[in-house]
Write a protein that holds these residues in place. Sequence first.
Motif, PDB file in Angstrom:
ATOM      1  N   GLN A 206       0.811  -1.241  -0.028  1.00  0.00           N
ATOM      2  CA  GLN A 206      -0.490  -0.018  -0.013  1.00  0.00           C
ATOM      3  C   GLN A 206       0.609   1.449  -0.401  1.00  0.00           C
ATOM      4  OE1 GLN A 206      -3.366   0.078  -0.442  1.00  0.00           O
ATOM      5  NE2 GLN A 206      -3.390  -1.974  -0.835  1.00  0.00           N
ATOM      6  N   SER A 207       2.073   0.954   1.079  1.00  0.00           N
ATOM      7  CA  SER A 207       2.847   2.383   0.833  1.00  0.00           C
ATOM      8  C   SER A 207       3.346   2.908  -0.520  1.00  0.00           C
ATOM      9  CB  SER A 207       3.946   2.109   2.545  1.00  0.00           C
ATOM     10  OG  SER A 207       3.008   2.522   3.351  1.00  0.00           O
ATOM     11  N   PHE A 208       3.832   1.705  -0.970  1.00  0.00           N
ATOM     12  CA  PHE A 208       4.442   2.057  -2.351  1.00  0.00           C
ATOM     13  C   PHE A 208       4.201   2.178  -3.286  1.00  0.00           C
ATOM     14  CE2 PHE A 208       8.676   0.652  -0.704  1.00  0.00           C
ATOM     15  CZ  PHE A 208       9.378   1.063  -1.595  1.00  0.00           C
ATOM     16  N   LYS A 209       2.438   1.533  -3.400  1.00  0.00           N
ATOM     17  CA  LYS A 209       1.385   2.003  -4.461  1.00  0.00           C
ATOM     18  C   LYS A 209       1.082   3.270  -4.769  1.00  0.00           C
ATOM     19  CE  LYS A 209      -2.222  -0.584  -5.504  1.00  0.00           C
ATOM     20  NZ  LYS A 209      -3.118  -1.539  -5.076  1.00  0.00           N
ATOM     21  N   ALA A 210       0.906   4.225  -3.020  1.00  0.00           N
ATOM     22  CA  ALA A 210       0.935   5.267  -2.540  1.00  0.00           C
ATOM     23  C   ALA A 210       1.868   6.452  -3.367  1.00  0.00           C
ATOM     24  CB  ALA A 210       0.392   5.714  -0.786  1.00  0.00           C
ATOM     25  N   LEU A 211       2.811   5.899  -3.141  1.00  0.00           N
ATOM     26  CA  LEU A 211       4.367   6.372  -3.252  1.00  0.00           C
ATOM     27  C   LEU A 211       4.031   6.837  -4.749  1.00  0.00           C
ATOM     28  CD1 LEU A 211       7.305   7.268  -2.373  1.00  0.00           C
ATOM     29  CD2 LEU A 211       8.104   5.226  -2.587  1.00  0.00           C
ATOM     30  N   LYS A 212       3.720   6.078  -5.315  1.00  0.00           N
ATOM     31  CA  LYS A 212       3.735   6.366  -6.892  1.00  0.00           C
ATOM     32  C   LYS A 212       2.455   6.981  -7.216  1.00  0.00           C
ATOM     33  CE  LYS A 212       4.599   1.161  -8.977  1.00  0.00           C
ATOM     34  NZ  LYS A 212       4.466   0.194  -8.863  1.00  0.00           N
ATOM     35  N   LEU A 213       1.786   7.260  -6.800  1.00  0.00           N
ATOM     36  CA  LEU A 213       0.834   8.270  -6.852  1.00  0.00           C
ATOM     37  C   LEU A 213       1.298   9.560  -6.378  1.00  0.00           C
ATOM     38  CD1 LEU A 213      -2.697   7.234  -5.817  1.00  0.00           C
ATOM     39  CD2 LEU A 213      -1.388   7.220  -8.279  1.00  0.00           C
ATOM     40  N   GLN A 214       1.987  10.131  -5.436  1.00  0.00           N
ATOM     41  CA  GLN A 214       3.101  10.884  -5.238  1.00  0.00           C
ATOM     42  C   GLN A 214       4.024  11.673  -6.246  1.00  0.00           C
ATOM     43  OE1 GLN A 214       1.660  11.982  -2.111  1.00  0.00           O
ATOM     44  NE2 GLN A 214       3.342  13.553  -1.525  1.00  0.00           N
ATOM     45  N   LEU A 215       4.701  10.922  -6.479  1.00  0.00           N
ATOM     46  CA  LEU A 215       5.138  11.580  -7.904  1.00  0.00           C
ATOM     47  C   LEU A 215       4.756  12.069  -8.642  1.00  0.00           C
ATOM     48  CD1 LEU A 215       7.853   7.863  -8.609  1.00  0.00           C
ATOM     49  CD2 LEU A 215       8.418  10.259  -8.775  1.00  0.00           C
ATOM     50  N   LYS A 216       3.570  11.808  -8.703  1.00  0.00           N
ATOM     51  CA  LYS A 216       2.385  12.393  -9.801  1.00  0.00           C
ATOM     52  C   LYS A 216       2.559  14.282  -9.246  1.00  0.00           C
ATOM     53  CE  LYS A 216       0.184   8.117 -11.851  1.00  0.00           C
ATOM     54  NZ  LYS A 216      -0.657   7.950 -12.240  1.00  0.00           N
ATOM     55  N   LYS A 217       2.442  14.525  -8.106  1.00  0.00           N
ATOM     56  CA  LYS A 217       2.024  15.561  -7.821  1.00  0.00           C
ATOM     57  C   LYS A 217       3.222  16.845  -8.279  1.00  0.00           C
ATOM     58  CE  LYS A 217       0.456  14.499  -3.163  1.00  0.00           C
ATOM     59  NZ  LYS A 217      -0.510  14.870  -2.396  1.00  0.00           N
ATOM     60  N   PRO A 218       2.603  18.122  -8.991  1.00  0.00           N
ATOM     61  CA  PRO A 218       3.444  18.798  -9.667  1.00  0.00           C
ATOM     62  C   PRO A 218       4.330  19.284  -8.291  1.00  0.00           C
ATOM     63  CG  PRO A 218       1.633  19.903  -8.927  1.00  0.00           C
ATOM     64  CD  PRO A 218       1.478  18.503  -8.459  1.00  0.00           C
ATOM     65  N   GLU A 219       4.899  18.813  -8.058  1.00  0.00           N
ATOM     66  CA  GLU A 219       5.779  19.908  -6.692  1.00  0.00           C
ATOM     67  C   GLU A 219       7.124  19.324  -6.966  1.00  0.00           C
ATOM     68  OE1 GLU A 219       2.985  18.996  -3.242  1.00  0.00           O
ATOM     69  OE2 GLU A 219       3.131  18.922  -5.718  1.00  0.00           O
ATOM     70  N   TYR A 220       6.763  17.590  -7.334  1.00  0.00           N
ATOM     71  CA  TYR A 220       8.121  17.262  -7.609  1.00  0.00           C
ATOM     72  C   TYR A 220       8.713  16.934  -8.680  1.00  0.00           C
ATOM     73  CZ  TYR A 220       6.645  15.486  -2.548  1.00  0.00           C
ATOM     74  OH  TYR A 220       6.085  15.738  -2.045  1.00  0.00           O
TER      75      TYR A 220
END
Length: 215
Positions: A190-204
């Motif tokens: 669950q953490s790594f799946k959420a991490l993939k979504l986090q990568l899509k945020k524009p601030e990164y």
Amino acid sequence: MIKYILAALLTLSCAITASAQEDWKLSTQKDGIKVYTRSVPNSKLKALKVDCNFNATLTQMTAILTDVKNRGEWVYHTKSFKFLKQASPTDIYYYSEVAMPWPLQNRDFIAQLVTSQNNTTKVVTIDGPLGENIIPVKEGVVRITDSKSKWLIIPIDKDEVKVEYVLQVDPGGTIPAWLVNMFASEGPIQSFKALKLQLKKPEYKDKQLAFVKDY
């Protein structure tokens, strides 16, 4: 590209050899995320290793993993994360409380994130030792006093990295086997799946870090 992969593999091989014999066994595999476990001497709990490839640069992945203010958005069963202090650009302290199902008490801990990069392989290492108890223990919350974690971010290509996470922790107190198994198998997925979504945020997207050089 080949030379970076070979050098990174050599680095990992040396690290594994230096930390004694490790007999990792595949426990769970889903959506490209692999979870391994191994026995720990003098402990009933097993160590975890998780690995997965991400479409990201070294800088992007390092930025997300060291962004403690937003860690609660992707780390499994997090009740709260709190930034404490930054000793240097590569040395961060934070506090976290882990939500446990009733009637168990929540766990909390204070940890560091110490980031370094190998000049030759470009592999980024983020060590996560426990920090000093600069926050008083909360009533009804068990303070974790035995935990070691490490992130390795290994360049595969310009916009692809392999991430490996290793965790060895004693949550303290008495925890039923079913809950340990849930955190060991479901938590990393669950953490790594959420991490993939986090990568899509524009601030990164165009993030720059002075202490990380990309592939």
